[in-house]
Design an enzyme around this catalytic site. Structure first.
Site, PDB file in Angstrom:
ATOM      1  N   ASP A 175       0.822  -1.214   0.000  1.00  0.00           N
ATOM      2  CA  ASP A 175       0.000   0.000   0.000  1.00  0.00           C
ATOM      3  C   ASP A 175       0.853   1.261   0.000  1.00  0.00           C
ATOM      4  OD1 ASP A 175      -2.369   1.404  -0.018  1.00  0.00           O
ATOM      5  OD2 ASP A 175      -2.653   1.308   2.154  1.00  0.00           O
ATOM      6  N   HIS A 224       2.329   3.548  -9.067  1.00  0.00           N
ATOM      7  CA  HIS A 224       2.165   2.097  -9.271  1.00  0.00           C
ATOM      8  C   HIS A 224       3.374   1.527 -10.018  1.00  0.00           C
ATOM      9  CE1 HIS A 224      -1.741   2.408  -7.587  1.00  0.00           C
ATOM     10  NE2 HIS A 224      -2.291   3.041  -8.606  1.00  0.00           N
ATOM     11  N   LEU A 227       9.941 -20.881  -4.921  1.00  0.00           N
ATOM     12  CA  LEU A 227       8.947 -19.973  -4.344  1.00  0.00           C
ATOM     13  C   LEU A 227       7.626 -19.989  -5.115  1.00  0.00           C
ATOM     14  CD1 LEU A 227       8.328 -17.494  -2.394  1.00  0.00           C
ATOM     15  CD2 LEU A 227       9.077 -16.061  -4.297  1.00  0.00           C
TER      16      LEU A 227
HETATM   17  C1  IPE Z   1      -5.483  -2.626  -0.117  1.00  0.00           C
HETATM   18  O1  IPE Z   1      -5.120  -1.301  -0.317  1.00  0.00           O
HETATM   19  C2  IPE Z   1      -5.490  -3.350  -1.424  1.00  0.00           C
HETATM   20  C3  IPE Z   1      -4.195  -3.525  -2.045  1.00  0.00           C
HETATM   21  C4  IPE Z   1      -3.030  -3.238  -1.522  1.00  0.00           C
HETATM   22  C5  IPE Z   1      -4.230  -4.101  -3.361  1.00  0.00           C
HETATM   23  P1  IPE Z   1      -6.222  -0.156  -0.454  1.00  0.00           P
HETATM   24  O2  IPE Z   1      -5.485   1.118  -0.670  1.00  0.00           O
HETATM   25  O3  IPE Z   1      -7.229  -0.519  -1.472  1.00  0.00           O
HETATM   26  O4  IPE Z   1      -6.908  -0.193   0.992  1.00  0.00           O
HETATM   27  P2  IPE Z   1      -7.738   0.905   1.771  1.00  0.00           P
HETATM   28  O5  IPE Z   1      -8.814   1.392   0.852  1.00  0.00           O
HETATM   29  O6  IPE Z   1      -6.803   1.994   2.139  1.00  0.00           O
HETATM   30  O7  IPE Z   1      -8.238   0.187   2.975  1.00  0.00           O
HETATM   31  C1  IPE Z   2      -1.516   0.285  -3.394  1.00  0.00           C
HETATM   32  O1  IPE Z   2      -1.320   1.656  -3.424  1.00  0.00           O
HETATM   33  C2  IPE Z   2      -1.812  -0.296  -4.768  1.00  0.00           C
HETATM   34  C3  IPE Z   2      -3.227  -0.684  -4.958  1.00  0.00           C
HETATM   35  C4  IPE Z   2      -4.155  -0.670  -4.042  1.00  0.00           C
HETATM   36  C5  IPE Z   2      -3.590  -1.131  -6.279  1.00  0.00           C
HETATM   37  P1  IPE Z   2      -2.524   2.669  -3.425  1.00  0.00           P
HETATM   38  O2  IPE Z   2      -2.904   2.966  -4.831  1.00  0.00           O
HETATM   39  O3  IPE Z   2      -3.628   2.195  -2.567  1.00  0.00           O
HETATM   40  O4  IPE Z   2      -1.849   3.960  -2.783  1.00  0.00           O
HETATM   41  P2  IPE Z   2      -2.471   4.936  -1.706  1.00  0.00           P
HETATM   42  O5  IPE Z   2      -2.951   4.094  -0.572  1.00  0.00           O
HETATM   43  O6  IPE Z   2      -3.579   5.657  -2.382  1.00  0.00           O
HETATM   44  O7  IPE Z   2      -1.334   5.818  -1.318  1.00  0.00           O
HETATM   45 MG    MG Z   3      -4.044   2.419  -0.603  1.00  0.00          MG
END
Ligand code: IPE
Ligand code: IPE
Ligand code: MG
Length: 245
Positions: free
Chosen positions: A19, A36, A130
């Site tokens: 995240d 990303h 793995l």
């Molecule tokens: C969780 O992250 C999903 C992934 C890392 C793929 P999110 O960014 O979607 O989670 P929330 O919305 O902050 O809980």
């Molecule tokens: C995690 O990073 C990747 C996915 C959930 C696909 P985020 O896109 O959720 O990044 P933040 O949480 O908005 O910083």
């Molecule tokens: Mg996120």
């Protein structure tokens, strides 16, 4: 750092909620999609470290069912990134004996993604190192509901009886039936939540939260999480004295 790691206490299964890509991009004045893209490097580092440590299963939360509700352009960019990353990484998977697998409603992914995934899963299916498991269009609650549906169907077909239902029968219905439960769950970006990831499976996992945003998360950070894991005492409801003997 590797020298601080006890080779006799390597977690068998590590799960990661990757995240913070969006916040990383914002912090650097870039578009979320660039965040990303930069997250792919961290994936590579964590996979490499897992191979070196001899971890059996690494599950990465890459896209949740709820993530479909993001802006269309971001969703498309993520899907394209997945295909291009898989293309680039295939030689590394083969070289490092990595088997790619997925959990989640992958039928919901765009055709190009599904085809690329099937191709890489097939190409790496003979590898014995793995298991790299990508959680894609994954929702733990949905996984649990689907398991209940399947069990209900079996009862209605009279192939099982209600009293046959136990933990192992239930776990067998989950996407993760082939894997041990995660020993360690890592979440980056300083959020302290599970976000609908592996709810059943992490009942006794050690939880580790890193303040780092995913694109800043390095191999050294991963190893630090492993060291922290090795310093935990997993009691599974017992007392310290019972564990020590
Ligand atoms: C969780 O992250 C999903 C992934 C890392 C793929 P999110 O960014 O979607 O989670 P929330 O919305 O902050 O809980
Ligand atoms: C995690 O990073 C990747 C996915 C959930 C696909 P985020 O896109 O959720 O990044 P933040 O949480 O908005 O910083
Ligand atoms: Mg996120």
């Amino acid at each position: 750092m590797l020298k601080n790691i006890n080779k006799d206490n390597i977690p068998e299964h590590v799960a990661v909620i990757m995240d913070g890509n969006g916040r990383w991009a914002k912090k650097n004045g870039l578009l979320r999609t660039i965040g990303h893209k930069n997250g792919v490097k961290s994936v590579r580092e964590v996979v490499e470290a897992s191979v070196e440590l001899g971890i059996s299963v690494l599950t990465l939360f890459a896209f949740s069912t709820e993530n479909w509700n993001r802006p269309k352009a971001e969703v498309s960019a993520l899907m394209e990134l997945l295909v291009s990353a898989l293309n680039k990484e295939l030689p590394t998977f083969q070289k490092n004996n990595i088997q790619l697998q997925t959990i989640g409603e992958t039928n919901a992914l765009p055709k190009g993604c599904r085809e690329k995934l099937t191709e890489i899963i097939n190409e790496t299916s003979g590898n014995t190192g793995l298991k790299l498991v990508l959680a894609l269009s994954y929702s733990s609650k949905l996984e649990i509901i689907n398991s209940i549906k399947s069990i209900a169907q079996k009862i209605s077909d009279k192939t099982i009886k209600p009293e046959d239902i136990n933990e192992s029968l239930f776990a067998n219905e989950l996407y993760t039936s082939d894997y041990p439960n995660p020993d360690l769950l890592i979440r980056t970006s300083g959020e302290y939540r599970i976000s609908n990831f592996l709810l059943w499976q992490i009942a006794y996992a050690e939880l580790y939260f890193s303040p780092k945003l995913w694109p800043d998360f390095t191999k050294a950070d991963f190893l630090e999480a492993i060291v922290e894991y090795q310093n935990r005492e997993r009691r599974f409801g017992k007392t310290t004295e019972q564990i020590k003997n």
